[in-house]
Design an enzyme around this catalytic site. Structure first.
Site, PDB file in Angstrom:
ATOM      1  N   PRO A  96     -10.745  -3.686   1.794  1.00 28.45           N
ATOM      2  CG  PRO A  96     -10.117  -2.742  -0.237  1.00 28.45           C
ATOM      3  CD  PRO A  96     -11.008  -2.526   0.948  1.00 28.45           C
ATOM      4  CG  ASN A  97      -5.348  -5.842   1.422  1.00 26.99           C
ATOM      5  OD1 ASN A  97      -5.228  -6.897   0.805  1.00 26.99           O
ATOM      6  ND2 ASN A  97      -5.117  -4.673   0.875  1.00 26.99           N
TER       7      ASN A  97
ATOM      8  NE  ARG B 184      -2.996  -5.154   5.685  1.00 25.70           N
ATOM      9  CZ  ARG B 184      -3.803  -4.129   5.502  1.00 25.70           C
ATOM     10  NH1 ARG B 184      -5.012  -4.117   6.016  1.00 25.70           N
ATOM     11  NH2 ARG B 184      -3.409  -3.100   4.771  1.00 25.70           N
TER      12      ARG B 184
ATOM     13  CE1 TYR C 263      -3.619  -1.699   9.483  1.00 19.82           C
ATOM     14  CE2 TYR C 263      -1.987  -3.102   8.420  1.00 19.82           C
ATOM     15  CZ  TYR C 263      -2.729  -1.943   8.445  1.00 19.82           C
ATOM     16  OH  TYR C 263      -2.589  -1.010   7.449  1.00 19.82           O
TER      17      TYR C 263
ATOM     18  CG  ASN D  73     -10.692  -0.034   8.581  1.00 22.34           C
ATOM     19  OD1 ASN D  73     -10.218   0.580   7.624  1.00 22.34           O
ATOM     20  ND2 ASN D  73      -9.943  -0.605   9.500  1.00 22.34           N
TER      21      ASN D  73
ATOM     22  CB  ALA E  84      -5.896   0.871   0.437  1.00 17.76           C
TER      23      ALA E  84
ATOM     24  CG  HIS F  42      -5.802   6.301   2.033  1.00 19.10           C
ATOM     25  ND1 HIS F  42      -6.091   7.045   3.154  1.00 19.10           N
ATOM     26  CD2 HIS F  42      -5.383   5.079   2.488  1.00 19.10           C
ATOM     27  CE1 HIS F  42      -5.833   6.313   4.236  1.00 19.10           C
ATOM     28  NE2 HIS F  42      -5.412   5.111   3.857  1.00 19.10           N
TER      29      HIS F  42
ATOM     30  CG  ASP G 246     -19.689  10.953  -4.847  1.00 16.10           C
ATOM     31  OD1 ASP G 246     -19.335  11.947  -4.175  1.00 16.10           O
ATOM     32  OD2 ASP G 246     -19.507  10.855  -6.072  1.00 16.10           O
TER      33      ASP G 246
ATOM     34  CD  GLU H  64     -12.384   7.960   7.658  1.00 13.53           C
ATOM     35  OE1 GLU H  64     -13.111   8.959   7.441  1.00 13.53           O
ATOM     36  OE2 GLU H  64     -11.203   7.881   7.289  1.00 13.53           O
TER      37      GLU H  64
ATOM     38  CG  HIS I 247      -8.498   4.560   9.290  1.00 16.03           C
ATOM     39  ND1 HIS I 247      -8.629   3.837   8.131  1.00 16.03           N
ATOM     40  CD2 HIS I 247      -9.150   5.719   9.099  1.00 16.03           C
ATOM     41  CE1 HIS I 247      -9.318   4.551   7.259  1.00 16.03           C
ATOM     42  NE2 HIS I 247      -9.656   5.697   7.817  1.00 16.03           N
ATOM     43  CB  ILE I 248      -6.662  -1.019  12.930  1.00 13.60           C
ATOM     44  CG1 ILE I 248      -8.015  -1.700  12.713  1.00 13.60           C
ATOM     45  CG2 ILE I 248      -5.809  -1.761  13.947  1.00 13.60           C
ATOM     46  CD1 ILE I 248      -7.937  -3.007  11.931  1.00 13.60           C
ATOM     47  CB  SER I 249      -2.555   1.722  11.753  1.00  8.67           C
ATOM     48  OG  SER I 249      -3.038   2.215  10.506  1.00  8.67           O
TER      49      SER I 249
ATOM     50  NE  ARG J  11       0.675   2.538   8.553  1.00 10.68           N
ATOM     51  CZ  ARG J  11      -0.090   1.579   7.994  1.00 10.68           C
ATOM     52  NH1 ARG J  11      -1.382   1.482   8.325  1.00 10.68           N
ATOM     53  NH2 ARG J  11       0.442   0.728   7.137  1.00 10.68           N
TER      54      ARG J  11
ATOM     55  NE  ARG K 276      -0.249   3.302   4.982  1.00 11.32           N
ATOM     56  CZ  ARG K 276      -0.612   2.235   4.258  1.00 11.32           C
ATOM     57  NH1 ARG K 276      -1.874   1.967   4.062  1.00 11.32           N
ATOM     58  NH2 ARG K 276       0.297   1.430   3.730  1.00 11.32           N
TER      59      ARG K 276
END
Ligand code: DQA
Length: 148
Positions: free
Chosen positions: A12-13, A20, A25, A74, A77, A80, A87, A98, A100-102, A107, A111
């Protein structure tokens, strides 16, 4: 030898990358970056999928998770919140990295926890878009995964 099949999934996003919160990001859209990645890793059969819907990401994991050589995920959200995606990662045979850019650990506390990490071959956070490149290098290595 057949090219390794690797799928990058953005949740998402992440379709809004470039627009964004660029201070977090960056200012590059993922489609442009994906073109660079494809040039950088011509030896891989690299695919990209983005969805804002948890169910669509689950369906995609089920679709490729038993036949692809690897998945870079990635989950945005959903990382989390989604036990269902955790699963699915546990269920499939393809190793998942996995990304994550940030730096999620620098943060908000919500997160800091990932439902996915326990089932992933590795986790990369805070390296910007370069994190995707670093993840792909996992399948480029000569050392067997068991050595890690
Ligand atoms: C993110 C971090 C998540 O906490 C956030 O919800 C995202 C992006 C990252 O790439 O840094 O959407 O996964």
């Amino acid at each position: 030898m057949a090219k390794k099949k690797i799928l990058i999934i953005n949740g998402p996003n992440l379709n809004l990358l470039g627009k964004r919160e660029p201070e977090i990001y960056g200012s590059q859209g993922f489609e442009d970056y994906f073109k660079i990645l494809k040039k950088q890793f011509p030896k891989f059969n690299l695919k990209y999928f983005q969805s804002n819907h948890e169910g669509a990401i689950l369906d995609k994991l089920h679709e490729v998770g038993f036949s692809y050589d690897g998945i870079v995920l990635n989950g945005g959200a959903l990382t989390h919140t989604s036990i269902a995606i955790a699963d699915a990662i546990a269920a499939i045979t393809a190793p998942v990295i996995e990304v994550h850019i940030s730096n999620v650990h620098a943060r908000e506390t919500f997160r800091h926890h990932s439902y996915f990490s326990k089932y992933c071959a590795g986790v990369i956070v805070g390296m910007g878009l370069t994190g995707y490149e670093l993840a792909l290098r996992f399948w480029d290595r000569k050392t067997p995964a068991k050595a890690f």
